[in-house]
Design a protein around this motif. Structure first.
Motif, PDB file in Angstrom:
ATOM      1  N   LYS A 157       6.495 -31.947  24.777  1.00 58.49           N
ATOM      2  CA  LYS A 157       7.643 -31.935  25.674  1.00 58.49           C
ATOM      3  C   LYS A 157       7.271 -31.227  26.971  1.00 58.49           C
ATOM      4  N   ALA A 158       7.839 -31.717  28.074  1.00 59.67           N
ATOM      5  CA  ALA A 158       7.594 -31.078  29.374  1.00 59.67           C
ATOM      6  C   ALA A 158       8.001 -29.610  29.298  1.00 59.67           C
ATOM      7  N   GLY A 159       7.146 -28.740  29.806  1.00 55.52           N
ATOM      8  CA  GLY A 159       7.391 -27.308  29.754  1.00 55.52           C
ATOM      9  C   GLY A 159       6.743 -26.620  28.575  1.00 55.52           C
ATOM     10  N   VAL A 162       0.413 -25.297  26.096  1.00 55.31           N
ATOM     11  CA  VAL A 162      -0.710 -25.911  25.390  1.00 55.31           C
ATOM     12  C   VAL A 162      -1.484 -24.811  24.671  1.00 55.31           C
ATOM     13  N   TRP A 163      -1.677 -24.981  23.364  1.00 55.58           N
ATOM     14  CA  TRP A 163      -2.362 -23.992  22.544  1.00 55.58           C
ATOM     15  C   TRP A 163      -3.604 -24.595  21.902  1.00 55.58           C
ATOM     16  N   VAL A 164      -4.602 -23.745  21.649  1.00 52.89           N
ATOM     17  CA  VAL A 164      -5.755 -24.135  20.842  1.00 52.89           C
ATOM     18  C   VAL A 164      -6.039 -23.035  19.833  1.00 52.89           C
ATOM     19  N   SER A 165      -6.575 -23.431  18.695  1.00 53.64           N
ATOM     20  CA  SER A 165      -7.004 -22.452  17.698  1.00 53.64           C
ATOM     21  C   SER A 165      -8.463 -22.090  17.927  1.00 53.64           C
ATOM     22  N   GLY A 166      -8.857 -20.955  17.386  1.00 48.36           N
ATOM     23  CA  GLY A 166     -10.271 -20.562  17.383  1.00 48.36           C
ATOM     24  C   GLY A 166     -10.888 -20.482  18.756  1.00 48.36           C
ATOM     25  N   LEU A 276      -5.345 -28.472  18.521  1.00 46.54           N
ATOM     26  CA  LEU A 276      -4.791 -28.500  19.870  1.00 46.54           C
ATOM     27  C   LEU A 276      -3.338 -28.903  19.713  1.00 46.54           C
ATOM     28  N   PHE A 277      -2.421 -28.070  20.185  1.00 44.63           N
ATOM     29  CA  PHE A 277      -1.009 -28.389  19.983  1.00 44.63           C
ATOM     30  C   PHE A 277      -0.161 -27.818  21.115  1.00 44.63           C
ATOM     31  N   THR A 278       1.050 -28.324  21.203  1.00 46.99           N
ATOM     32  CA  THR A 278       1.993 -27.829  22.201  1.00 46.99           C
ATOM     33  C   THR A 278       3.204 -27.252  21.498  1.00 46.99           C
ATOM     34  N   ALA A 279       3.802 -26.253  22.102  1.00 48.72           N
ATOM     35  CA  ALA A 279       4.986 -25.606  21.538  1.00 48.72           C
ATOM     36  C   ALA A 279       5.795 -25.009  22.669  1.00 48.72           C
ATOM     37  N   SER A 280       7.053 -24.791  22.432  1.00 47.52           N
ATOM     38  CA  SER A 280       7.910 -24.205  23.463  1.00 47.52           C
ATOM     39  C   SER A 280       7.468 -22.779  23.771  1.00 47.52           C
ATOM     40  N   ALA A 281       7.797 -22.326  24.960  1.00 45.06           N
ATOM     41  CA  ALA A 281       7.431 -20.966  25.362  1.00 45.06           C
ATOM     42  C   ALA A 281       8.043 -19.939  24.422  1.00 45.06           C
ATOM     43  N   GLU A 282       9.213 -20.258  23.859  1.00 42.18           N
ATOM     44  CA  GLU A 282       9.893 -19.322  22.965  1.00 42.18           C
ATOM     45  C   GLU A 282       9.155 -19.111  21.652  1.00 42.18           C
ATOM     46  N   ALA A 283       8.203 -19.987  21.348  1.00 45.07           N
ATOM     47  CA  ALA A 283       7.468 -19.874  20.081  1.00 45.07           C
ATOM     48  C   ALA A 283       6.305 -18.904  20.155  1.00 45.07           C
ATOM     49  N   ALA A 284       6.043 -18.342  21.334  1.00 42.13           N
ATOM     50  CA  ALA A 284       4.835 -17.529  21.518  1.00 42.13           C
ATOM     51  C   ALA A 284       4.771 -16.345  20.569  1.00 42.13           C
ATOM     52  N   GLU A 285       5.880 -15.641  20.388  1.00 46.28           N
ATOM     53  CA  GLU A 285       5.855 -14.462  19.522  1.00 46.28           C
ATOM     54  C   GLU A 285       5.619 -14.850  18.069  1.00 46.28           C
ATOM     55  N   ILE A 301      -3.349 -21.999  26.769  1.00 52.43           N
ATOM     56  CA  ILE A 301      -4.299 -22.268  27.857  1.00 52.43           C
ATOM     57  C   ILE A 301      -3.675 -23.032  29.024  1.00 52.43           C
ATOM     58  N   GLY A 302      -2.402 -23.386  28.934  1.00 48.67           N
ATOM     59  CA  GLY A 302      -1.801 -24.129  30.032  1.00 48.67           C
ATOM     60  C   GLY A 302      -0.440 -24.665  29.660  1.00 48.67           C
ATOM     61  N   ARG A 303       0.004 -25.696  30.407  1.00 47.91           N
ATOM     62  CA  ARG A 303       1.344 -26.243  30.196  1.00 47.91           C
ATOM     63  C   ARG A 303       1.321 -27.759  30.247  1.00 47.91           C
TER      64      ARG A 303
END
Length: 340
Positions: A157-159, A162-166, A276-285, A301-303
């Motif tokens: 989803k826009a916004g 972008v996350w990566v493991s390891g 490699l996955f995307t998640a909402s900013a609220e999921a960071a914690e 690593i980005g958006r």
């Protein structure tokens, strides 16, 4: 199939090396039949994936046979992890060169057995043939995920972050280390990178834990930029990532410190098999807590953003775009992995 060195024929090979890997699952029928029976599980979807590996393309022809077998399993389990699936069963199709020897085959079988035990899965069928061409291995992996909950590339989803493991780039740099193309790094770092290329670590524990957190997901097999492009294309979006935020192992960081041009390999090289996955900013914690629980680094690593569908922009430390010439590995679009 006949092999040299007194190795068994096709049926003997199955009986000696492969049938024991079906033990504990009656539906495999001891690999003595032409098919296996898998009961449908209420409340679950079956997730199926298949990967092929060819000598000289996906691994070096002189790689240890046990590591070839384990890599074959692990690249498939990485695909299941990217769907949030728990791995259950394997099916192997192996085309062995006619001159393969008994010791090689038994080492290959031992590698399969080690990872079947490690991941708690069963080999339930397949096929073995001889070939005049290079060693060619195809594995189908079956897993399960709660019905309707599996992760897809198309869910970003826009916004989203972008996350990566390891860590990223170890696979591509590991192949360079094996070929003697990394100079100046320590022997220990070279061995670490080589090991990461030859034996990836699929994130089988992480994947199912992302079901309530990730929107879009896949694994990094063909290169970070290309795979993120695939995810964005499936989701109808674009992405912007920061090179300085891409997680590097100490070995990869040391290599880049000596040669900044290796950043291209980190961005576009394959064989990392990280998620490699995307998640909402609220999921960071929540993701930070999950990272701590599993002992697996998770790095934003980005958006994801609106824009040219599938376009991935890489921003350098100076705030300017880094041109990425090579999009990643393509079997029919040039380039090479393990072979030239």
């Amino acid at each position: 199939m006949s092999v040299t060195g007194g190795a068994p024929d096709e049926f003997g090979l199955i009986a000696e090396l492969f049938a024991p890997l079906a033990a504990g699952f009656p539906g495999a029928l001891g690999l003595a039949d032409d098919a296996a029976f898998i009961a449908a599980e209420p409340g679950f979807d079956t997730v199926a994936t298949m990967d092929s590996m060819v000598a000289g393309v996906h691994f070096l022809p002189d790689d240890p046979p046990d590591l070839i077998a384990r890599k074959l399993i692990r690249v498939n389990l990485s695909d299941l992890a990217a769907k949030g699936a728990e791995p259950r069963f394997l099916m192997l199709s192996a085309a062995f060169p006619r001159d393969v020897g008994q010791d090689w085959l038994r080492a290959f079988g031992a590698g399969l057995a080690e990872d079947v035990r490690t991941f708690g899965i069963h080999l339930i069928g397949g096929d073995t043939v001889s070939t005049p061409g290079p060693l060619t291995l195809t594995l189908t992996a079956l897993g399960r995920v709660k019905a309707g909950r599996g992760l897809k590339r198309s869910g970003a989803k826009a916004g989203d972050t972008v996350w990566v493991s390891g860590s990223i780039g170890d696979g591509a740099l590991g192949l360079k280390a094996i070929r003697g193309l990394l100079t100046g790094i320590s022997a220990a770092y070279g061995e670490f990178l080589s090991g990461r290329y030859r034996l990836p670590h699929p994130r089988v524990s992480l994947g199912p834990r992302l079901l309530d957190l990730a929107h879009g997901a896949m694994d990094v097999s063909d290169g970070l930029v290309q795979d993120l492009g695939h995810l964005c294309r499936a989701s109808g979006l674009a992405a912007r990532i920061e090179a300085a935020r891409i997680p590097l192992s100490p070995a990869a960081a040391a290599a880049l410190e000596l040669d900044q041009s290796l950043l291209a390999s980190v961005l576009t090289g394959g064989d990392d098999y990280e998620l490699l996955f995307t998640a909402s900013a609220e999921a960071a914690e929540t993701l930070a807590d999950l990272s701590s629980q599993l002992g697996v680094a998770l790095t934003g690593i980005g958006r994801v953003e609106p824009g040219d569908t599938g376009k991935v922009t890489v921003i350098g430390a100076d705030g300017r775009e880094i041109p990425v010439v090579q999009g990643g590995w393509r079997h029919f679009g040039g380039g090479s992995q393990s072979g030239e």
